[in-house]
Design a protein around this motif. Structure first.
Motif, PDB file in Angstrom:
ATOM      1  N   ASN A 117     -13.176  -9.763  -0.102  1.00  0.00           N
ATOM      2  CA  ASN A 117     -12.136  -8.931   0.507  1.00  0.00           C
ATOM      3  C   ASN A 117     -11.548  -7.956  -0.501  1.00  0.00           C
ATOM      4  O   ASN A 117     -11.246  -6.804  -0.172  1.00  0.00           O
ATOM      5  CB  ASN A 117     -11.023  -9.808   1.085  1.00  0.00           C
ATOM      6  CG  ASN A 117     -11.401 -10.381   2.445  1.00  0.00           C
ATOM      7  OD1 ASN A 117     -12.407 -10.008   3.018  1.00  0.00           O
ATOM      8  ND2 ASN A 117     -10.596 -11.293   2.942  1.00  0.00           N
ATOM      9  N   THR A 118     -11.365  -8.421  -1.740  1.00  0.00           N
ATOM     10  CA  THR A 118     -10.791  -7.568  -2.771  1.00  0.00           C
ATOM     11  C   THR A 118     -11.702  -6.391  -3.070  1.00  0.00           C
ATOM     12  O   THR A 118     -11.251  -5.252  -3.227  1.00  0.00           O
ATOM     13  CB  THR A 118     -10.539  -8.385  -4.060  1.00  0.00           C
ATOM     14  OG1 THR A 118      -9.622  -9.435  -3.763  1.00  0.00           O
ATOM     15  CG2 THR A 118      -9.967  -7.508  -5.154  1.00  0.00           C
ATOM     16  N   THR A 119     -13.004  -6.644  -3.145  1.00  0.00           N
ATOM     17  CA  THR A 119     -13.970  -5.575  -3.410  1.00  0.00           C
ATOM     18  C   THR A 119     -13.903  -4.513  -2.312  1.00  0.00           C
ATOM     19  O   THR A 119     -13.904  -3.306  -2.587  1.00  0.00           O
ATOM     20  CB  THR A 119     -15.389  -6.156  -3.501  1.00  0.00           C
ATOM     21  OG1 THR A 119     -15.421  -7.128  -4.546  1.00  0.00           O
ATOM     22  CG2 THR A 119     -16.388  -5.063  -3.794  1.00  0.00           C
ATOM     23  N   ALA A 120     -13.841  -4.951  -1.044  1.00  0.00           N
ATOM     24  CA  ALA A 120     -13.756  -4.012   0.066  1.00  0.00           C
ATOM     25  C   ALA A 120     -12.415  -3.284   0.062  1.00  0.00           C
ATOM     26  O   ALA A 120     -12.331  -2.103   0.384  1.00  0.00           O
ATOM     27  CB  ALA A 120     -13.957  -4.754   1.386  1.00  0.00           C
ATOM     28  N   GLU A 126     -10.548  -2.427  -2.479  1.00  0.00           N
ATOM     29  CA  GLU A 126     -10.457  -1.406  -3.513  1.00  0.00           C
ATOM     30  C   GLU A 126     -11.084  -0.076  -3.089  1.00  0.00           C
ATOM     31  O   GLU A 126     -10.805   0.969  -3.670  1.00  0.00           O
ATOM     32  CB  GLU A 126     -11.113  -1.912  -4.802  1.00  0.00           C
ATOM     33  CG  GLU A 126     -10.344  -3.039  -5.494  1.00  0.00           C
ATOM     34  CD  GLU A 126      -8.930  -2.620  -5.861  1.00  0.00           C
ATOM     35  OE1 GLU A 126      -8.746  -1.481  -6.343  1.00  0.00           O
ATOM     36  OE2 GLU A 126      -8.001  -3.418  -5.647  1.00  0.00           O
ATOM     37  N   ALA A 127     -11.941  -0.115  -2.077  1.00  0.00           N
ATOM     38  CA  ALA A 127     -12.569   1.118  -1.598  1.00  0.00           C
ATOM     39  C   ALA A 127     -11.646   1.922  -0.694  1.00  0.00           C
ATOM     40  O   ALA A 127     -11.925   3.088  -0.397  1.00  0.00           O
ATOM     41  CB  ALA A 127     -13.852   0.776  -0.837  1.00  0.00           C
ATOM     42  N   LEU A 128     -10.549   1.322  -0.250  1.00  0.00           N
ATOM     43  CA  LEU A 128      -9.598   2.011   0.615  1.00  0.00           C
ATOM     44  C   LEU A 128      -8.616   2.850  -0.204  1.00  0.00           C
ATOM     45  O   LEU A 128      -8.378   2.563  -1.385  1.00  0.00           O
ATOM     46  CB  LEU A 128      -8.827   0.991   1.458  1.00  0.00           C
ATOM     47  CG  LEU A 128      -9.630   0.168   2.462  1.00  0.00           C
ATOM     48  CD1 LEU A 128      -8.738  -0.863   3.141  1.00  0.00           C
ATOM     49  CD2 LEU A 128     -10.269   1.080   3.503  1.00  0.00           C
ATOM     50  N   PRO A 129      -8.004   3.867   0.420  1.00  0.00           N
ATOM     51  CA  PRO A 129      -7.023   4.704  -0.301  1.00  0.00           C
ATOM     52  C   PRO A 129      -5.668   4.009  -0.394  1.00  0.00           C
ATOM     53  O   PRO A 129      -4.646   4.497   0.087  1.00  0.00           O
ATOM     54  CB  PRO A 129      -6.963   5.970   0.568  1.00  0.00           C
ATOM     55  CG  PRO A 129      -7.251   5.484   1.949  1.00  0.00           C
ATOM     56  CD  PRO A 129      -8.268   4.386   1.780  1.00  0.00           C
ATOM     57  N   LEU A 130      -5.661   2.861  -1.037  1.00  0.00           N
ATOM     58  CA  LEU A 130      -4.454   2.044  -1.171  1.00  0.00           C
ATOM     59  C   LEU A 130      -3.470   2.720  -2.121  1.00  0.00           C
ATOM     60  O   LEU A 130      -3.869   3.434  -3.050  1.00  0.00           O
ATOM     61  CB  LEU A 130      -4.851   0.671  -1.730  1.00  0.00           C
ATOM     62  CG  LEU A 130      -3.887  -0.493  -1.594  1.00  0.00           C
ATOM     63  CD1 LEU A 130      -3.665  -0.850  -0.125  1.00  0.00           C
ATOM     64  CD2 LEU A 130      -4.445  -1.707  -2.356  1.00  0.00           C
ATOM     65  N   ARG A 131      -2.164   2.513  -1.888  1.00  0.00           N
ATOM     66  CA  ARG A 131      -1.164   2.999  -2.833  1.00  0.00           C
ATOM     67  C   ARG A 131      -1.445   2.436  -4.216  1.00  0.00           C
ATOM     68  O   ARG A 131      -1.819   1.270  -4.367  1.00  0.00           O
ATOM     69  CB  ARG A 131       0.249   2.564  -2.399  1.00  0.00           C
ATOM     70  CG  ARG A 131       0.776   3.309  -1.223  1.00  0.00           C
ATOM     71  CD  ARG A 131       2.294   3.161  -1.049  1.00  0.00           C
ATOM     72  NE  ARG A 131       2.902   2.043  -1.706  1.00  0.00           N
ATOM     73  CZ  ARG A 131       3.626   1.113  -1.058  1.00  0.00           C
ATOM     74  NH1 ARG A 131       3.797   1.158   0.249  1.00  0.00           N
ATOM     75  NH2 ARG A 131       4.190   0.130  -1.728  1.00  0.00           N
ATOM     76  N   ASP A 132      -1.223   3.233  -5.247  1.00  0.00           N
ATOM     77  CA  ASP A 132      -1.533   2.812  -6.612  1.00  0.00           C
ATOM     78  C   ASP A 132      -0.806   1.542  -7.007  1.00  0.00           C
ATOM     79  O   ASP A 132      -1.358   0.682  -7.698  1.00  0.00           O
ATOM     80  CB  ASP A 132      -1.190   3.938  -7.600  1.00  0.00           C
ATOM     81  CG  ASP A 132      -2.153   5.114  -7.504  1.00  0.00           C
ATOM     82  OD1 ASP A 132      -3.254   4.921  -6.931  1.00  0.00           O
ATOM     83  OD2 ASP A 132      -1.814   6.204  -7.993  1.00  0.00           O
ATOM     84  N   ASN A 133       0.485   1.393  -6.589  1.00  0.00           N
ATOM     85  CA  ASN A 133       1.246   0.231  -7.032  1.00  0.00           C
ATOM     86  C   ASN A 133       0.833  -1.047  -6.298  1.00  0.00           C
ATOM     87  O   ASN A 133       1.307  -2.131  -6.644  1.00  0.00           O
ATOM     88  CB  ASN A 133       2.757   0.456  -6.847  1.00  0.00           C
ATOM     89  CG  ASN A 133       3.174   0.485  -5.398  1.00  0.00           C
ATOM     90  OD1 ASN A 133       2.508   1.077  -4.562  1.00  0.00           O
ATOM     91  ND2 ASN A 133       4.297  -0.153  -5.099  1.00  0.00           N
ATOM     92  N   LEU A 134      -0.074  -0.949  -5.325  1.00  0.00           N
ATOM     93  CA  LEU A 134      -0.575  -2.142  -4.638  1.00  0.00           C
ATOM     94  C   LEU A 134      -1.959  -2.560  -5.140  1.00  0.00           C
ATOM     95  O   LEU A 134      -2.409  -3.665  -4.840  1.00  0.00           O
ATOM     96  CB  LEU A 134      -0.640  -1.893  -3.128  1.00  0.00           C
ATOM     97  CG  LEU A 134       0.690  -1.662  -2.405  1.00  0.00           C
ATOM     98  CD1 LEU A 134       0.457  -1.434  -0.918  1.00  0.00           C
ATOM     99  CD2 LEU A 134       1.642  -2.844  -2.622  1.00  0.00           C
ATOM    100  N   ARG A 135      -2.616  -1.694  -5.907  1.00  0.00           N
ATOM    101  CA  ARG A 135      -3.945  -2.038  -6.408  1.00  0.00           C
ATOM    102  C   ARG A 135      -3.860  -3.194  -7.400  1.00  0.00           C
ATOM    103  O   ARG A 135      -2.998  -3.227  -8.263  1.00  0.00           O
ATOM    104  CB  ARG A 135      -4.605  -0.833  -7.084  1.00  0.00           C
ATOM    105  CG  ARG A 135      -4.964   0.263  -6.088  1.00  0.00           C
ATOM    106  CD  ARG A 135      -5.873   1.322  -6.700  1.00  0.00           C
ATOM    107  NE  ARG A 135      -6.221   2.330  -5.704  1.00  0.00           N
ATOM    108  CZ  ARG A 135      -7.167   2.193  -4.786  1.00  0.00           C
ATOM    109  NH1 ARG A 135      -7.883   1.079  -4.765  1.00  0.00           N
ATOM    110  NH2 ARG A 135      -7.417   3.148  -3.924  1.00  0.00           N
TER     111      ARG A 135
END
Length: 380
Positions: free
Chosen positions: A18-21, A23-32
């Motif tokens: 799930n984490t690998t998938a 990281e491919a999303l445009p997640l907010r930087d502070n949530l990565r």
């Protein structure tokens, strides 16, 4: 029953995928790179890791809640009372201290209460100060609302003094301060002098001060609630829950007491009709039976004190506890002790603090199982 090692391995594989998938999303930087909150959910005989009230809801109360929910179901085609008026009235009556419904706010668990506080008074460019080790949701709530989280400092014994707390407020100038009392995971309550000192130090910066009293009903005799400090302090918030002493963790009902100005501010950020008719019906029914629901509190406190006494006899160092759990050490390898207990059917909490663990005070049978298993682990 799960094979514990297999269950954990499968869970870890699933989370990695799930984490690998993710990281491919445009997640907010502070949530990565963040991990979601959650204690291990394993099927074992004795679950003593999440500070639940392990006593079941009394049948009389369960029946009353069932009747109330059944009645509410007939009108689920309509939205619930947006202001949850009856619930705020009943909570005010329970809390006392001369408070009225105008002083009360509620949401789906105290976590949502705290999230709404951050939504109203935190956000981009604002900061929240707290003092680890403390409730691990605070930095996650801050991250979720894009509020900068500042980790304050405690003493080597995990205590917090008025002078130290006030000085850190002056140095960091936070918009919000979270004070957990009794503190999770250490279990100790803050003196009211700490709350007063923090509030006074924050006057200059218009700081909101939140005292999280999720475990207050389990406090030792003589421990005072920060509710006594509310008069004249319009930026003070006392957060509570029905999850612990009320044994209603599954109902998800948290609340706070504060000035009417603050409850008005929270109306600006709450979602429409955020407390369902079912939640309101269940909570109102429960509050009609407060004495019955709180009937297990003294027994839980007795088991907590028993745990403290017997851990001391084992040569361990439990912290003074005003809560329904006990924080204890000293172990060279705390996680190995945790695993040894799990292998014996007892799940407690590895809180990530070196040399220490935390155990929920449950029933007499659960306490005995924990103490017997711990002696076996230590002997091994």
């Amino acid at each position: 029953m799960y094979r514990h090692g297999y269950a954990i391995a499968v869970t870890n594989q699933h989370e990695h995928a799930n984490t690998t998938a993710l990281e491919a999303l445009p997640l907010r930087d502070n949530l990565r790179g963040q991990s979601p909150y959650g204690a291990p959910q394993l099927e074992v005989q004795h679950l003593l890791n999440t500070n639940e009230n392990t006593h079941p809801v009394p049948q009389r109360v369960a029946d009353a809640i069932g009747t109330a929910v059944h009645e509410a179901a007939a009108s689920l085609n309509r939205y619930p009372d947006r202001e949850f008026t009856e619930l705020r009235q009943r909570l005010a009556a329970y809390v006392g201290h001369g408070l009225t419904q105008d002083n009360i706010w509620a949401a789906n668990g105290s976590n949502e209460v705290l999230q709404q506080v951050l939504q109203a008074f935190g956000g981009p460019g604002r900061r929240v100060l707290s003092f680890p080790p403390t409730y691990s949701m605070y930095p996650l709530l801050a991250s979720g609302t894009n509020t900068e989280y500042i980790s304050g400092l405690r003493g080597a014994d995990f205590t917090l003094t008025p002078n130290s707390a006030a000085q850190q407020v002056k140095e960091t100038q936070p918009d919000i301060v979270f004070l957990c009392s009794p503190n999770n995971p250490t279990g100790t309550a803050l003196g009211l002098d700490v709350v007063e000192a923090v509030y006074e130090a924050g006057q200059e910066f218009n700081t909101m001060v939140v005292v999280d009293e999720a475990y207050e009903e389990f406090s030792l005799d003589g421990t005072q609630s920060a509710l006594t400090l509310l008069p004249g302090r319009e930026r003070l918030i006392i957060s509570r829950t029905m999850s612990k002493a009320f044994a209603l963790a599954g109902a998800r009902l948290g609340y706070l007491a504060t000035s009417p100005q603050v409850t008005d501010a929270l109306r600006l950020v709450r979602l429409p009709y955020h407390l369902s008719a079912i939640t309101q019906a269940a909570a109102n029914a429960a509050l009609k039976h407060v004495d019955v629901l709180l009937g297990t509190v003294d027994e839980i406190k007795s088991q907590r004190d028993r745990i403290v006494d017997e851990l001391q006899q084992m040569g361990l160092s439990p912290a003074v506890s005003d809560s329904n759990f006990v924080f204890f050490g000293w172990f060279e390898d705390a996680h190995a002790v945790w695993q040894g207990l799990l292998d014996r059917g007892v799940l407690i909490r590895d809180v990530g603090i070196p040399h220490h663990l935390r155990v929920t005070a449950g029933t007499a049978e659960e306490t005995t199982a924990f103490l017997v298993a711990l002696r076996e682990v230590i002997a091994a």
